[in-house]
Write a protein that holds these residues in place. Structure first.
Motif, PDB file in Angstrom:
ATOM      1  N   ALA A   2      51.110 -10.478 -51.505  1.00 19.36           N
ATOM      2  CA  ALA A   2      52.301 -10.330 -51.035  1.00 19.36           C
ATOM      3  C   ALA A   2      52.743 -11.438 -49.962  1.00 19.36           C
ATOM      4  N   ARG A   3      53.742 -11.929 -50.145  1.00 15.01           N
ATOM      5  CA  ARG A   3      54.063 -12.936 -49.015  1.00 15.01           C
ATOM      6  C   ARG A   3      55.528 -12.449 -48.743  1.00 15.01           C
ATOM      7  N   VAL A   4      55.653 -12.958 -47.476  1.00 15.17           N
ATOM      8  CA  VAL A   4      57.141 -12.634 -46.804  1.00 15.17           C
ATOM      9  C   VAL A   4      57.658 -14.255 -46.338  1.00 15.17           C
ATOM     10  N   ASP A   5      58.541 -14.623 -46.876  1.00 14.00           N
ATOM     11  CA  ASP A   5      59.272 -15.706 -46.318  1.00 14.00           C
ATOM     12  C   ASP A   5      60.076 -15.698 -44.947  1.00 14.00           C
ATOM     13  N   THR A   6      59.627 -16.139 -43.943  1.00 16.40           N
ATOM     14  CA  THR A   6      60.274 -16.064 -42.902  1.00 16.40           C
ATOM     15  C   THR A   6      61.314 -16.896 -42.446  1.00 16.40           C
ATOM     16  N   GLY A  11      62.543 -12.960 -34.521  1.00 17.06           N
ATOM     17  CA  GLY A  11      62.391 -11.569 -33.924  1.00 17.06           C
ATOM     18  C   GLY A  11      61.722 -10.806 -34.846  1.00 17.06           C
ATOM     19  N   LEU A  12      61.922  -9.508 -34.590  1.00 20.41           N
ATOM     20  CA  LEU A  12      60.903  -8.512 -35.336  1.00 20.41           C
ATOM     21  C   LEU A  12      61.535  -8.418 -36.801  1.00 20.41           C
ATOM     22  N   ILE A  13      60.674  -8.354 -37.786  1.00 22.36           N
ATOM     23  CA  ILE A  13      61.130  -8.035 -39.114  1.00 22.36           C
ATOM     24  C   ILE A  13      60.172  -7.106 -39.769  1.00 22.36           C
ATOM     25  N   VAL A  37      58.738 -12.683 -35.804  1.00 21.93           N
ATOM     26  CA  VAL A  37      58.611 -14.169 -36.043  1.00 21.93           C
ATOM     27  C   VAL A  37      59.388 -15.069 -35.007  1.00 21.93           C
ATOM     28  N   ILE A  38      58.512 -16.097 -34.579  1.00 20.76           N
ATOM     29  CA  ILE A  38      59.044 -16.927 -33.334  1.00 20.76           C
ATOM     30  C   ILE A  38      59.724 -17.960 -33.935  1.00 20.76           C
ATOM     31  N   PRO A  39      61.136 -18.173 -33.347  1.00 15.39           N
ATOM     32  CA  PRO A  39      62.271 -19.131 -33.907  1.00 15.39           C
ATOM     33  C   PRO A  39      61.445 -20.639 -33.693  1.00 15.39           C
ATOM     34  N   LEU A  40      61.916 -21.635 -34.759  1.00 11.35           N
ATOM     35  CA  LEU A  40      61.433 -22.841 -34.713  1.00 11.35           C
ATOM     36  C   LEU A  40      62.327 -23.801 -33.743  1.00 11.35           C
ATOM     37  N   ALA A  41      61.647 -24.850 -33.135  1.00 14.35           N
ATOM     38  CA  ALA A  41      62.686 -25.602 -32.213  1.00 14.35           C
ATOM     39  C   ALA A  41      63.528 -26.396 -33.089  1.00 14.35           C
ATOM     40  N   ASP A  42      64.520 -26.904 -32.798  1.00 13.03           N
ATOM     41  CA  ASP A  42      65.379 -27.470 -33.544  1.00 13.03           C
ATOM     42  C   ASP A  42      65.079 -28.718 -34.188  1.00 13.03           C
ATOM     43  N   TYR A  43      64.040 -29.205 -33.711  1.00 19.13           N
ATOM     44  CA  TYR A  43      63.545 -30.518 -34.348  1.00 19.13           C
ATOM     45  C   TYR A  43      62.242 -30.107 -35.550  1.00 19.13           C
ATOM     46  N   GLN A  44      62.166 -28.669 -35.918  1.00 16.04           N
ATOM     47  CA  GLN A  44      61.143 -28.354 -36.747  1.00 16.04           C
ATOM     48  C   GLN A  44      61.726 -27.753 -38.156  1.00 16.04           C
ATOM     49  N   ILE A  45      61.014 -28.001 -39.198  1.00 16.55           N
ATOM     50  CA  ILE A  45      61.273 -27.287 -40.429  1.00 16.55           C
ATOM     51  C   ILE A  45      60.323 -26.558 -41.115  1.00 16.55           C
TER      52      ILE A  45
END
Length: 142
Positions: A2-6, A11-13, A37-45
């Motif tokens: 099983a995989r979760v695409d974040t 935040g909490l999922i 889930v830790i949010p990405l910086a504006d320059y990340q993908i």
């Protein structure tokens, strides 16, 4: 497995996975996946977003025509050599095929679809159509 695409989450999922079992007492089970889930910086993908955005640009003109001009990022696979590339191309990616005006690209896209590349498409109007619509943006010249 099983995989979760974040992608696009932070935040909490908590996600549930429903499983059918061969246990007569509990034939159905729910597995819960939780995390932060830790949010990405504006320059990340995320890799998931790259996969979603990923495509292959395929120039099916001659090597000489390709050398004279081509779309940025395109690879050159002359239409007569396309079948030799079926094992090298990603089966589940969008493949955008172009030539000068479109007819050879149309045939190449149909050939790719018949070989199992469901997301193969030809660029309407070919390279000339691109230049008519957008000028020489993203076109490389020697």
């Amino acid at each position: 497995e099983a995989r979760v695409d974040t992608s696009h989450f932070s935040g909490l999922i908590s996600k549930g996975v429903y499983v059918d079992t061969n246990d007569p007492v509990a034939p159905h089970a729910v597995l819960t996946i939780t995390g932060t889930v830790i949010p990405l910086a504006d320059y990340q993908i995320t890799p998931g977003d790259v996969k979603y955005l990923f495509y292959v640009l395929l120039d099916v003109r001659s090597p000489d025509a390709y050398a004279m001009s081509h779309l940025l990022g395109a690879i050159n696979v002359p239409s007569g050599e396309l079948a030799d590339w079926f094992q090298r191309l990603p089966q589940n990616a969008m493949i955008i095929v172009y030539d000068d005006r479109g007819p050879a690209a149309d045939a190449a896209a149909q050939s790719l679809q018949e070989a199992g590349f469901a997301d193969a498409r030809s660029l309407a109007g070919g390279l000339e159509g691109w230049i008519a619509a957008f000028g020489t943006s993203f076109v490389l010249f020697p």
